[in-house]
Design a protein around this motif. Sequence first.
Motif, PDB file in Angstrom:
ATOM      1  N   THR A  35       0.826  -1.206   0.000  1.00 30.20           N
ATOM      2  CA  THR A  35       0.000   0.000   0.000  1.00 30.20           C
ATOM      3  C   THR A  35       0.856   1.250   0.000  1.00 30.20           C
ATOM      4  N   GLN A  36       1.906   1.264   0.811  1.00 29.15           N
ATOM      5  CA  GLN A  36       2.775   2.441   0.879  1.00 29.15           C
ATOM      6  C   GLN A  36       3.554   2.641  -0.422  1.00 29.15           C
ATOM      7  N   LEU A  37       3.930   1.562  -1.078  1.00 33.01           N
ATOM      8  CA  LEU A  37       4.603   1.684  -2.376  1.00 33.01           C
ATOM      9  C   LEU A  37       3.665   2.316  -3.401  1.00 33.01           C
ATOM     10  N   VAL A  48      -0.875   4.186 -10.969  1.00 34.34           N
ATOM     11  CA  VAL A  48      -0.540   2.910 -10.350  1.00 34.34           C
ATOM     12  C   VAL A  48      -1.783   2.045 -10.162  1.00 34.34           C
ATOM     13  N   GLY A  49      -1.625   0.749 -10.362  1.00 33.75           N
ATOM     14  CA  GLY A  49      -2.659  -0.212 -10.024  1.00 33.75           C
ATOM     15  C   GLY A  49      -2.138  -1.146  -8.954  1.00 33.75           C
ATOM     16  N   ASP A 129       1.494   3.114 -15.237  1.00 36.47           N
ATOM     17  CA  ASP A 129       2.954   3.111 -15.129  1.00 36.47           C
ATOM     18  C   ASP A 129       3.423   1.887 -14.350  1.00 36.47           C
ATOM     19  N   TYR A 130       2.683   1.545 -13.286  1.00 38.45           N
ATOM     20  CA  TYR A 130       3.059   0.414 -12.435  1.00 38.45           C
ATOM     21  C   TYR A 130       1.826  -0.381 -12.036  1.00 38.45           C
ATOM     22  N   LEU A 131       1.978  -1.706 -12.026  1.00 37.78           N
ATOM     23  CA  LEU A 131       1.004  -2.589 -11.399  1.00 37.78           C
ATOM     24  C   LEU A 131       1.726  -3.333 -10.287  1.00 37.78           C
ATOM     25  N   VAL A 264      10.823   4.086  -2.727  1.00 33.42           N
ATOM     26  CA  VAL A 264      10.100   4.315  -3.991  1.00 33.42           C
ATOM     27  C   VAL A 264      11.034   4.872  -5.051  1.00 33.42           C
ATOM     28  N   GLN A 265      11.889   5.816  -4.673  1.00 39.82           N
ATOM     29  CA  GLN A 265      12.831   6.396  -5.635  1.00 39.82           C
ATOM     30  C   GLN A 265      13.780   5.339  -6.186  1.00 39.82           C
ATOM     31  N   GLN A 266      14.215   4.424  -5.325  1.00 34.05           N
ATOM     32  CA  GLN A 266      15.093   3.345  -5.792  1.00 34.05           C
ATOM     33  C   GLN A 266      14.369   2.425  -6.773  1.00 34.05           C
ATOM     34  N   ILE A 267      13.098   2.131  -6.479  1.00 37.78           N
ATOM     35  CA  ILE A 267      12.323   1.260  -7.359  1.00 37.78           C
ATOM     36  C   ILE A 267      12.130   1.910  -8.723  1.00 37.78           C
TER      37      ILE A 267
END
Length: 277
Positions: A35-37, A48-49, A129-131, A264-267
């Motif tokens: 959830t935090q990601l 995001v999904g 952008d992200y799932l 998150v920035q690293q991901i």
Amino acid sequence: MAAPKEKDTTNLENVKHIILVLSGKGGVGKSTVSTQLVLGLRNAGKKVGILDVDLCGPSIPKMLGVESHEIHQCSEGWVPVYPDKDQQIAVMSIGFLLSKSDEAVVWRGPKKNAMIKQFLTDVYWQNLDYLVIDTPPGTSDEHLAVIENIKEHNPDGAILVTTPQAVAVGDVRRELTFCKKTGICVLGIIENMSGYVCPHCSECTNIFSKGGGEALAKQFSVPFLGCIPLDPNLAKSLEDGTNLINIDQTQTSSNTSAAIDSIVQQIVSKTDTLTHE
């Protein structure tokens, strides 16, 4: 609810990055981290999904404040639930299909696998952008079903969540082996519940010891993404279905937000690198 009609294309084609969140055991805060990601990626300007495939313990709807919502169908498939007005976060969970929030899902493996396949093929995510896929603990049929259905879309990899103590770290070793056997890249390890910072004196107490996740990452030569401390405000935000950054923050919560932002920035950096390779 009836399944949408079969299509020649899949709704995952317009998803740029697919990330699995795994844990070797329950109770390490995997859904909290997922959830935090998602919230962190949204705050970074990403669409995001999040797909909750923990069929027996769906907690994502409550954590994002959409527990009472229902899903609908369109010609392209199932329409996910959107917690925000600008529809930057899309949510799908078995929790939306249950008549009562405390209803037990008592299914054998084949029915679980069919449900997961339907989630991965029939949900109309649109352009993401992200799932982020929040999985149940362990290495079971559900995990194999997810991997079999996303392999053709080249998932970016998995994030492994542990707590500092030896029992949890030992289970993550098995998760690392699982990733290796299934050909899933490990984006990194996150150590959750890593120390409790007193909101009054700022002293840090390592309730569950500390450093197990980082030591494991070094042992297996995988990235260590960082630590997330125990934070009463984070727990409250999840109970209330709100964003941590939108509540009055103590220094402890500011440190928690900073830790999540760093992860998150690293991901984002790692997945952008994978895209351009």
